[in-house]
Scaffold this motif. Structure first.
Motif, PDB file in Angstrom:
ATOM      1  N   ASP A   1     -34.397  24.861 -29.100  1.00 38.16           N
ATOM      2  CA  ASP A   1     -33.477  24.619 -27.995  1.00 38.16           C
ATOM      3  C   ASP A   1     -32.238  23.843 -28.428  1.00 38.16           C
ATOM      4  O   ASP A   1     -31.272  23.757 -27.690  1.00 38.16           O
ATOM      5  N   VAL A   2     -32.276  23.255 -29.630  1.00 34.45           N
ATOM      6  CA  VAL A   2     -31.154  22.465 -30.138  1.00 34.45           C
ATOM      7  C   VAL A   2     -30.932  22.805 -31.607  1.00 34.45           C
ATOM      8  O   VAL A   2     -31.885  22.885 -32.380  1.00 34.45           O
TER       9      VAL A   2
ATOM     10  N   VAL B   1     -25.580  22.283 -30.643  1.00 37.18           N
ATOM     11  CA  VAL B   1     -25.657  23.131 -29.460  1.00 37.18           C
ATOM     12  C   VAL B   1     -27.041  22.955 -28.857  1.00 37.18           C
ATOM     13  O   VAL B   1     -28.026  22.817 -29.581  1.00 37.18           O
TER      14      VAL B   1
ATOM     15  N   ARG C   1     -29.614  24.575 -25.793  1.00 36.28           N
ATOM     16  CA  ARG C   1     -29.831  25.713 -24.913  1.00 36.28           C
ATOM     17  C   ARG C   1     -29.637  25.281 -23.449  1.00 36.28           C
ATOM     18  O   ARG C   1     -30.108  24.241 -23.027  1.00 36.28           O
ATOM     19  N   GLU C   2     -28.916  26.088 -22.712  1.00 38.19           N
ATOM     20  CA  GLU C   2     -28.698  25.847 -21.295  1.00 38.19           C
ATOM     21  C   GLU C   2     -29.955  26.189 -20.501  1.00 38.19           C
ATOM     22  O   GLU C   2     -30.838  26.899 -20.984  1.00 38.19           O
TER      23      GLU C   2
ATOM     24  N   ASN D   1     -27.901  30.898 -23.105  1.00 40.32           N
ATOM     25  CA  ASN D   1     -26.640  30.386 -23.649  1.00 40.32           C
ATOM     26  C   ASN D   1     -26.827  28.997 -24.227  1.00 40.32           C
ATOM     27  O   ASN D   1     -27.806  28.304 -23.925  1.00 40.32           O
ATOM     28  N   TYR D   2     -25.856  28.596 -25.056  1.00 39.96           N
ATOM     29  CA  TYR D   2     -25.863  27.284 -25.687  1.00 39.96           C
ATOM     30  C   TYR D   2     -24.564  26.549 -25.373  1.00 39.96           C
ATOM     31  O   TYR D   2     -23.490  27.135 -25.427  1.00 39.96           O
TER      32      TYR D   2
ATOM     33  N   ALA E   1     -26.137  30.262 -31.329  1.00 42.00           N
ATOM     34  CA  ALA E   1     -25.788  29.116 -32.165  1.00 42.00           C
ATOM     35  C   ALA E   1     -24.826  29.550 -33.269  1.00 42.00           C
ATOM     36  O   ALA E   1     -23.925  28.795 -33.650  1.00 42.00           O
TER      37      ALA E   1
END
Length: 72
Positions: A3-4, A17, A19-20, A25-26, A46
């Motif tokens: 997620d990051v 970045v 994750r939304e 999306n990031y 990413a």
């Protein structure tokens, strides 16, 4: 899938970045002045954010080289 992601340009960590909540999306979070111009932007991947960070650092470098005082 993470997620990051840490975003590096020429071996320097310039941001990350995350994750939304939509899961696809990031969002970019800048850690260096050279990429403040893309802080908060949304990217599909990413890798897309990595390319944007590299371009931002290149543009900043080109601008600084152009405006630097010339040696006598």
């Amino acid at each position: 899938m993470s997620d990051v992601y840490l975003i590096e340009v020429e071996g320097r960590a310039v941001g990350l970045v995350a994750r939304e909540s939509d899961g696809t999306n990031y969002r970019f979070h800048a850690a260096e002045p050279g990429v403040f111009c893309i802080d908060g932007q949304i990217f599909k991947t990413a890798d897309e954010a990595q390319r944007a960070a590299r371009a931002a650092m290149k543009d900043r470098s080109r601008h600084l080289d152009h405006t630097a005082p010339r040696a006598a």
